[in-house]
Design an enzyme around this catalytic site. Structure first.
Site, mmCIF file in Angstrom:
data_model
loop_
_atom_site.group_PDB
_atom_site.id
_atom_site.type_symbol
_atom_site.label_atom_id
_atom_site.label_comp_id
_atom_site.label_asym_id
_atom_site.label_seq_id
_atom_site.Cartn_x
_atom_site.Cartn_y
_atom_site.Cartn_z
ATOM 1 N N ARG A 61 42.593 27.356 -26.245
ATOM 2 C CA ARG A 61 41.740 28.545 -26.368
ATOM 3 C C ARG A 61 42.264 29.715 -25.542
ATOM 4 O O ARG A 61 42.034 30.883 -25.891
ATOM 5 C CB ARG A 61 40.319 28.170 -25.916
ATOM 6 N N HIS A 65 42.303 34.110 -26.067
ATOM 7 C CA HIS A 65 41.678 35.062 -25.146
ATOM 8 C C HIS A 65 42.711 35.893 -24.387
ATOM 9 O O HIS A 65 42.401 36.980 -23.910
ATOM 10 C CB HIS A 65 40.738 34.321 -24.194
ATOM 11 N N ASP A 66 43.942 35.384 -24.265
ATOM 12 C CA ASP A 66 45.001 36.191 -23.643
ATOM 13 C C ASP A 66 45.564 37.185 -24.661
ATOM 14 O O ASP A 66 45.644 38.389 -24.406
ATOM 15 C CB ASP A 66 46.119 35.289 -23.103
ATOM 16 N N ASN A 93 34.216 34.839 -21.308
ATOM 17 C CA ASN A 93 35.038 33.932 -20.512
ATOM 18 C C ASN A 93 34.285 33.245 -19.370
ATOM 19 O O ASN A 93 34.560 32.086 -19.045
ATOM 20 C CB ASN A 93 36.233 34.697 -19.932
ATOM 21 N N HIS A 192 38.743 25.338 -33.771
ATOM 22 C CA HIS A 192 37.502 24.677 -33.358
ATOM 23 C C HIS A 192 37.435 23.250 -33.896
ATOM 24 O O HIS A 192 36.398 22.599 -33.802
ATOM 25 C CB HIS A 192 36.287 25.498 -33.795
ATOM 26 N N SER A 193 38.535 22.762 -34.437
ATOM 27 C CA SER A 193 38.664 21.336 -34.747
ATOM 28 C C SER A 193 38.681 20.494 -33.483
ATOM 29 O O SER A 193 38.438 19.284 -33.535
ATOM 30 C CB SER A 193 39.959 21.093 -35.524
ATOM 31 N N ASP A 244 33.310 20.035 -33.695
ATOM 32 C CA ASP A 244 33.274 19.342 -34.987
ATOM 33 C C ASP A 244 33.060 17.855 -34.730
ATOM 34 O O ASP A 244 32.902 17.440 -33.576
ATOM 35 C CB ASP A 244 34.516 19.634 -35.847
HETATM 36 C C1 HEM Z 1 37.000 33.713 -34.861
HETATM 37 C C2 HEM Z 1 36.386 34.090 -33.762
HETATM 38 C C3 HEM Z 1 36.044 33.135 -32.651
HETATM 39 C C4 HEM Z 1 34.846 33.069 -32.007
HETATM 40 C C5 HEM Z 1 33.618 33.920 -32.261
HETATM 41 C C6 HEM Z 1 34.960 32.002 -31.037
HETATM 42 C C7 HEM Z 1 33.956 31.647 -30.158
HETATM 43 C C8 HEM Z 1 33.980 30.518 -29.363
HETATM 44 C C9 HEM Z 1 32.896 30.084 -28.533
HETATM 45 C C10 HEM Z 1 31.563 30.817 -28.388
HETATM 46 C C11 HEM Z 1 33.264 28.921 -27.932
HETATM 47 C C12 HEM Z 1 32.427 28.081 -26.973
HETATM 48 C C13 HEM Z 1 32.174 28.837 -25.700
HETATM 49 C C14 HEM Z 1 31.117 28.196 -24.829
HETATM 50 O O1 HEM Z 1 30.013 27.912 -25.315
HETATM 51 O O2 HEM Z 1 31.398 28.017 -23.627
HETATM 52 C C15 HEM Z 1 34.593 28.624 -28.383
HETATM 53 C C16 HEM Z 1 35.311 27.514 -28.011
HETATM 54 C C17 HEM Z 1 36.629 27.305 -28.383
HETATM 55 N N1 HEM Z 1 37.430 28.194 -29.055
HETATM 56 FE FE1 HEM Z 1 36.810 29.787 -30.114
HETATM 57 N N2 HEM Z 1 36.200 31.461 -31.104
HETATM 58 C C18 HEM Z 1 36.906 32.128 -32.068
HETATM 59 C C19 HEM Z 1 38.237 31.922 -32.384
HETATM 60 C C20 HEM Z 1 39.069 31.047 -31.724
HETATM 61 C C21 HEM Z 1 40.499 31.024 -31.841
HETATM 62 C C22 HEM Z 1 41.319 32.008 -32.686
HETATM 63 C C23 HEM Z 1 40.936 30.000 -31.064
HETATM 64 C C24 HEM Z 1 42.347 29.529 -30.789
HETATM 65 C C25 HEM Z 1 43.354 29.749 -31.586
HETATM 66 C C26 HEM Z 1 39.776 29.369 -30.482
HETATM 67 C C27 HEM Z 1 39.781 28.228 -29.720
HETATM 68 C C28 HEM Z 1 38.665 27.628 -29.181
HETATM 69 C C29 HEM Z 1 38.647 26.299 -28.602
HETATM 70 C C30 HEM Z 1 39.808 25.308 -28.607
HETATM 71 C C31 HEM Z 1 37.372 26.095 -28.081
HETATM 72 C C32 HEM Z 1 36.872 24.877 -27.308
HETATM 73 C C33 HEM Z 1 37.288 25.032 -25.860
HETATM 74 C C34 HEM Z 1 36.856 23.924 -24.909
HETATM 75 O O3 HEM Z 1 36.417 22.851 -25.322
HETATM 76 O O4 HEM Z 1 36.969 24.172 -23.694
HETATM 77 N N3 HEM Z 1 38.669 30.055 -30.883
HETATM 78 N N4 HEM Z 1 35.018 29.623 -29.231
#
Ligand code: HEM
Ligand SMILES: *[C@@H]1O[C@H](CO)[C@@H](O)[C@H](O)[C@H]1NC(C)=O
Ligand SMILES: *[C@@H]1O[C@H](CO)[C@@H](O)[C@H](O)[C@H]1NC(C)=O
Ligand SMILES: *[C@@H]1O[C@H](CO)[C@@H](O)[C@H](O)[C@H]1NC(C)=O
Ligand SMILES: *[C@@H]1O[C@H](CO)[C@@H](O)[C@H](O)[C@H]1NC(C)=O
Length: 334
Positions: A61, A65-66, A93, A192-193, A244
């Site tokens: 992730r 964000h970077d 963040n 998000h897989s 998921d």
């Molecule tokens: C399309 C728009 C996106 C939105 C709105 C979004 C939003 C979020 C949110 C809200 C979370 C959970 C945060 C929390 O509750 O603490 C999350 C987790 C995550 N996001 Fe996204 N995300 C997006 C795209 C991406 C992209 C492009 C990537 C990487 C290429 C990514 C990778 C991840 C990963 C791997 C997690 C899980 C992290 C963990 O378990 O620590 N996301 N995202």
């Protein structure tokens, strides 16, 4: 004859090199300066995931964000200073991004092997790739040669990073600003897989979607019951749920879940309920290879985002090397 004046050396440090948007990223950038770099990154990443499986998702992730905030320049990793509010405490963040210490561990191993050679920005890119590959997802060659930023901006992060409430239309427009297509956006959401999110990120859609006082109708009723139990109204919003059904395996389960109304975030499920994105969701839910191919292409495209600003190779990913003046030069008298 005695010297009557103290010995004075004025040294001029030009400590930054221009990392302008024209600077070329390429595979194997460190093949002569640090040939073992990619092996070291993968090895440390592997150990981190053995300690805690989720660290793979958390590190992956960091690339998103970077890269979205002034390019892939490691700005995300800078700690706040008395004069600079960094990105770690930005809205998307704070209390959410994690595993910064894995990046530190990788940096320490690289500084041991090849001091001052491998940028923190490149570490994020390599480690994100490794996290996906080590989770059963695709493996690919990354382009390298990024420089680390000299600053970070909390404000820029707040302005750019999308909320989990976002709808597909908003996300299409946001990603288009980075030349990322609808297909790129859907494929990248497939990240998000793996990983987890907090109840904080879904409370509104469980109890008050768009201010209606009702849940998001796109949530499948059985799944809604599960989520109500995990995240009761007024409960602990730091509790986490899986993004998921197979949160440690990088696969196309995420897209199958969206088709079944079992997407965790609003920004996830909206991809199935919106005409412009639904076709891609269905396709990836039926064809894992198509998802993997698109994901790799899109990660490389996202990794190409550069700020065009001056940079350096940080020694410690959390701080810039030398406090610098506005001119980018430092005068020191001994
Ligand atoms: C399309 C728009 C996106 C939105 C709105 C979004 C939003 C979020 C949110 C809200 C979370 C959970 C945060 C929390 O509750 O603490 C999350 C987790 C995550 N996001 Fe996204 N995300 C997006 C795209 C991406 C992209 C492009 C990537 C990487 C290429 C990514 C990778 C991840 C990963 C791997 C997690 C899980 C992290 C963990 O378990 O620590 N996301 N995202
Ligand atoms: C999508 O979100 C944007 C920004 O929040 C909003 O202005 C727009 O009305 C929403 N579109 C739909 C179809 O809900
Ligand atoms: C997107 O592409 C256009 C045209 O090729 C280019 O001028 C622009 O700088 C690109 N924007 C980003 C953020 O890469
Ligand atoms: C639901 O959202 C609306 C609009 O944002 C707000 O006025 C209302 O108080 C909220 N209801 C609850 C129960 O939070
Ligand atoms: C959630 O955790 C963060 C730190 O991880 C803490 O600052 C915050 O107070 C917690 N929130 C709740 C509602 O417990």
């Amino acid at each position: 004859m005695k010297a009557t004046l103290p010995f004075l050396i004025v040294a001029l440090f030009v400590h930054s090199i221009n990392g302008g948007s024209g600077s070329e990223l390429r595979p194997g950038f460190y093949s002569s300066t640090c040939p073992q770099a990619e092996l070291i990154v993968r090895e440390v990443m592997k150990k981190a995931m053995e300690r805690e499986a989720r660290s793979g998702a958390s590190v992956m992730r960091l690339q998103f964000h970077d890269c979205f905030v002034n390019g892939c320049d490691g700005s995300l990793l800078l700690d706040d200073t008395p004069t600079m509010l960094g990105e770690k405490e930005a809205l998307s963040n704070i209390n959410s991004l994690r595993s910064y210490e894995v990046i530190d561990e990788i940096k320490e191993a690289l500084e041991e092997a090849c001091p001052g050679v491998v940028s923190c920005a490149d570490i994020i890119i390599m480690a994100a790739r490794d996290a996906v590959a080590l989770s059963g997802g695709p493996d690919w060659e990354v382009k390298l040669g990024r420089l680390d930023s000299l600053t970070a901006s909390q404000e820029d992060s707040n302005n750019i990073m999308p909320s989990p409430r976002s709808n597909a239309t908003y996300l299409i427009d946001l990603f288009a600003r980075f030349n990322l297509s609808v297909e790129d956006m859907v494929a990248l959401s497939g990240s998000h897989s793996i990983g987890q999110a907090r109840c904080f990120s879904i409370i509104f859609r469980l109890y008050n979607q768009s201010g209606t006082g009702r849940p998001d109708p796109a949530i499948e009723p059985g799944f809604r019951k599960e989520l109500n139990k995990l995240c009761p109204f007024g409960g602990d919003e730091n509790v986490t749920g899986n993004l998921d059904a197979t949160p440690t395996v990088f696969d196309n389960q995420y897209f199958k879940d969206l088709v079944a109304g079992r997407g965790f975030l609003n920004s996830d499920e909206t991809l199935f309920t919106t005409r412009e994105t639904k076709g891609w969701v269905v396709r990836y839910s039926e064809d894992q290879n198509a998802f993997f191919d698109a994901f790799v292409k899109s990660m490389i495209k996202m990794g190409d985002l550069q700020s065009g600003r001056p940079g350096e190779i940080r020694k410690n990913c959390r701080v810039v090397n030398i406090p610098h003046s506005r001119t980018g030069m430092t005068w020191m008298a001994y």
